[in-house]
Design a protein around this motif. Structure first.
Motif, PDB file in Angstrom:
ATOM      1  N   ARG A 160       0.905  -1.291   0.107  1.00 39.99           N
ATOM      2  CA  ARG A 160       0.131   0.002   0.224  1.00 39.99           C
ATOM      3  C   ARG A 160       0.778   1.483   0.001  1.00 39.99           C
ATOM      4  O   ARG A 160       0.314   2.418  -0.280  1.00 39.99           O
ATOM      5  CB  ARG A 160      -0.890   0.139   1.082  1.00 39.99           C
ATOM      6  N   GLU A 161       2.138   1.136   0.380  1.00 43.53           N
ATOM      7  CA  GLU A 161       2.990   2.323   0.078  1.00 43.53           C
ATOM      8  C   GLU A 161       3.023   2.772  -1.338  1.00 43.53           C
ATOM      9  O   GLU A 161       3.461   3.860  -1.567  1.00 43.53           O
ATOM     10  CB  GLU A 161       4.250   2.092   0.851  1.00 43.53           C
ATOM     11  N   HIS A 162       3.151   1.650  -2.163  1.00 38.58           N
ATOM     12  CA  HIS A 162       3.487   1.950  -3.570  1.00 38.58           C
ATOM     13  C   HIS A 162       2.287   1.700  -4.644  1.00 38.58           C
ATOM     14  O   HIS A 162       2.425   2.010  -5.719  1.00 38.58           O
ATOM     15  CB  HIS A 162       4.623   0.802  -3.909  1.00 38.58           C
ATOM     16  N   ILE A 163       1.361   1.137  -4.025  1.00 33.79           N
ATOM     17  CA  ILE A 163      -0.012   1.057  -4.759  1.00 33.79           C
ATOM     18  C   ILE A 163      -0.961   1.944  -3.992  1.00 33.79           C
ATOM     19  O   ILE A 163      -1.507   1.447  -3.159  1.00 33.79           O
ATOM     20  CB  ILE A 163      -0.358  -0.327  -5.042  1.00 33.79           C
ATOM     21  N   VAL A 164      -1.238   2.959  -4.424  1.00 34.78           N
ATOM     22  CA  VAL A 164      -1.803   3.988  -3.793  1.00 34.78           C
ATOM     23  C   VAL A 164      -3.298   4.621  -4.359  1.00 34.78           C
ATOM     24  O   VAL A 164      -3.154   4.588  -5.639  1.00 34.78           O
ATOM     25  CB  VAL A 164      -1.112   5.156  -3.514  1.00 34.78           C
ATOM     26  N   GLY A 165      -4.097   5.197  -3.844  1.00 36.48           N
ATOM     27  CA  GLY A 165      -5.322   5.921  -4.497  1.00 36.48           C
ATOM     28  C   GLY A 165      -5.031   7.187  -4.982  1.00 36.48           C
ATOM     29  O   GLY A 165      -3.952   7.851  -4.090  1.00 36.48           O
ATOM     30  N   HIS A 166      -5.817   7.887  -5.607  1.00 39.84           N
ATOM     31  CA  HIS A 166      -5.538   9.185  -6.158  1.00 39.84           C
ATOM     32  C   HIS A 166      -5.720  10.225  -5.046  1.00 39.84           C
ATOM     33  O   HIS A 166      -4.956  11.115  -4.924  1.00 39.84           O
ATOM     34  CB  HIS A 166      -6.414   9.357  -7.043  1.00 39.84           C
ATOM     35  N   HIS A 167      -6.571   9.768  -4.058  1.00 38.27           N
ATOM     36  CA  HIS A 167      -6.739  10.891  -2.947  1.00 38.27           C
ATOM     37  C   HIS A 167      -5.534  10.834  -1.946  1.00 38.27           C
ATOM     38  O   HIS A 167      -5.386  11.844  -1.220  1.00 38.27           O
ATOM     39  CB  HIS A 167      -7.873  10.198  -1.864  1.00 38.27           C
ATOM     40  N   GLU A 168      -4.541   9.732  -2.078  1.00 38.90           N
ATOM     41  CA  GLU A 168      -3.366   9.805  -1.340  1.00 38.90           C
ATOM     42  C   GLU A 168      -2.209  10.679  -1.927  1.00 38.90           C
ATOM     43  O   GLU A 168      -1.063  10.923  -1.204  1.00 38.90           O
ATOM     44  CB  GLU A 168      -2.819   8.588  -1.124  1.00 38.90           C
ATOM     45  N   ASP A 173      -6.975  16.926  -4.681  1.00 39.29           N
ATOM     46  CA  ASP A 173      -8.334  17.231  -4.090  1.00 39.29           C
ATOM     47  C   ASP A 173      -9.458  16.253  -4.557  1.00 39.29           C
ATOM     48  O   ASP A 173     -10.746  16.654  -4.326  1.00 39.29           O
ATOM     49  CB  ASP A 173      -8.910  18.693  -4.596  1.00 39.29           C
ATOM     50  N   HIS A 174      -9.033  15.048  -4.888  1.00 41.87           N
ATOM     51  CA  HIS A 174     -10.017  14.177  -5.318  1.00 41.87           C
ATOM     52  C   HIS A 174     -10.330  13.049  -4.161  1.00 41.87           C
ATOM     53  O   HIS A 174      -9.120  12.794  -3.238  1.00 41.87           O
ATOM     54  CB  HIS A 174      -9.141  13.303  -6.594  1.00 41.87           C
ATOM     55  N   THR A 175     -11.124  12.322  -4.290  1.00 42.83           N
ATOM     56  CA  THR A 175     -11.518  11.224  -3.204  1.00 42.83           C
ATOM     57  C   THR A 175     -11.464  10.003  -3.683  1.00 42.83           C
ATOM     58  O   THR A 175     -11.654   8.755  -2.926  1.00 42.83           O
ATOM     59  CB  THR A 175     -12.980  11.503  -2.642  1.00 42.83           C
ATOM     60  N   ASP A 176     -10.969   9.532  -4.998  1.00 42.02           N
ATOM     61  CA  ASP A 176     -11.207   8.168  -5.652  1.00 42.02           C
ATOM     62  C   ASP A 176      -9.776   7.466  -5.301  1.00 42.02           C
ATOM     63  O   ASP A 176      -8.964   8.194  -5.051  1.00 42.02           O
ATOM     64  CB  ASP A 176     -11.225   8.447  -7.086  1.00 42.02           C
ATOM     65  N   PRO A 177     -10.002   6.347  -5.250  1.00 42.43           N
ATOM     66  CA  PRO A 177     -10.990   5.647  -5.571  1.00 42.43           C
ATOM     67  C   PRO A 177     -12.120   5.496  -4.857  1.00 42.43           C
ATOM     68  O   PRO A 177     -13.225   4.734  -4.998  1.00 42.43           O
ATOM     69  CB  PRO A 177     -10.383   4.154  -5.711  1.00 42.43           C
TER      70      PRO A 177
END
Length: 208
Positions: A160-168, A173-177
């Protein structure tokens, strides 16, 4: 639909981006796409950046997006030179079909952060963050296969450090996924796919 708009930075900004030495350089594939089963659906050249020195581009992140749109219109947005946005891949909900829109050696404008654009691969998924019915079993599986393949080719850890969501992404300013995206399931599929695809575990009749 609110869309990302990325302003192309000056060459000096690109040169200043610090990229991990452990990440592998992006090698141009022999075929029309980087991912063997993807359909080539090219974005407009005005919507991404071709690096001056592609061999120096290092990738150490995969960024997961939800498009807030259907599959075909998403690819259409990337083809529209006025939109100033793109992602490397789009995954369809109904059957997990993968389209590649930007070559991995090039910099897609997907993260809303130039430094992260230069170091990442962006994957859009058909659907909306508040409509979990779009996150089908086959979408999770085919997307996980794609992510595992990207990680293997670029030497990216499958975590999860290297496969992340756009919100991270810093400054996003996005909330996806979104809250309905099942990260535990997705990471498990990425790891299991990579394990099943390894020469040590794959049989001649393996579907992987």
């Amino acid at each position: 639909m609110h869309r990302r708009r990325i302003i192309q930075c000056a060459a000096a900004t690109m040169a200043a981006a610090v990229l991990p030495a452990s990440a592998r350089a992006v090698a141009a594939p022999k075929g029309p796409t980087d991912y063997a089963t993807a359909l080539w659906a090219p974005a407009a050249p005005a919507n991404y950046t071709v690096p001056s020195h592609p061999s120096e581009r290092r990738v150490d992140r995969v960024v997961i997006h939800v498009a807030q749109q259907l599959f075909t219109p998403t690819a259409g947005i990337f083809r529209n030179p006025s939109k100033q946005v793109s992602a490397h891949y789009v995954v369809r909900s109904g059957d997990g079909h993968v389209a590649q829109c930007v070559r991995e050696k090039d910099i897609a404008w997907h993260a809303g952060n130039w430094g992260w654009n230069t170091r990442s691969i962006g994957i859009e998924h058909e659907g909306w963050v508040d409509r979990p019915e779009f996150f089908t079993d086959v979408m999770y599986l085919r997307s996980a296969r794609l992510t595992a393949d990207i990680c293997d080719r670029h030497g990216i850890p499958k975590d999860r450090e290297h496969i992340v969501g756009h919100h991270e992404v810093p400054g996003s300013d996005h909330t996806d996924p979104g809250v309905h995206w099942d990260w535990e399931r997705y990471l498990r599929l990425v790891v299991d796919t990579a394990r099943a695809s390894s020469p040590a575990t794959r049989g001649d009749d393996s579907p992987w």
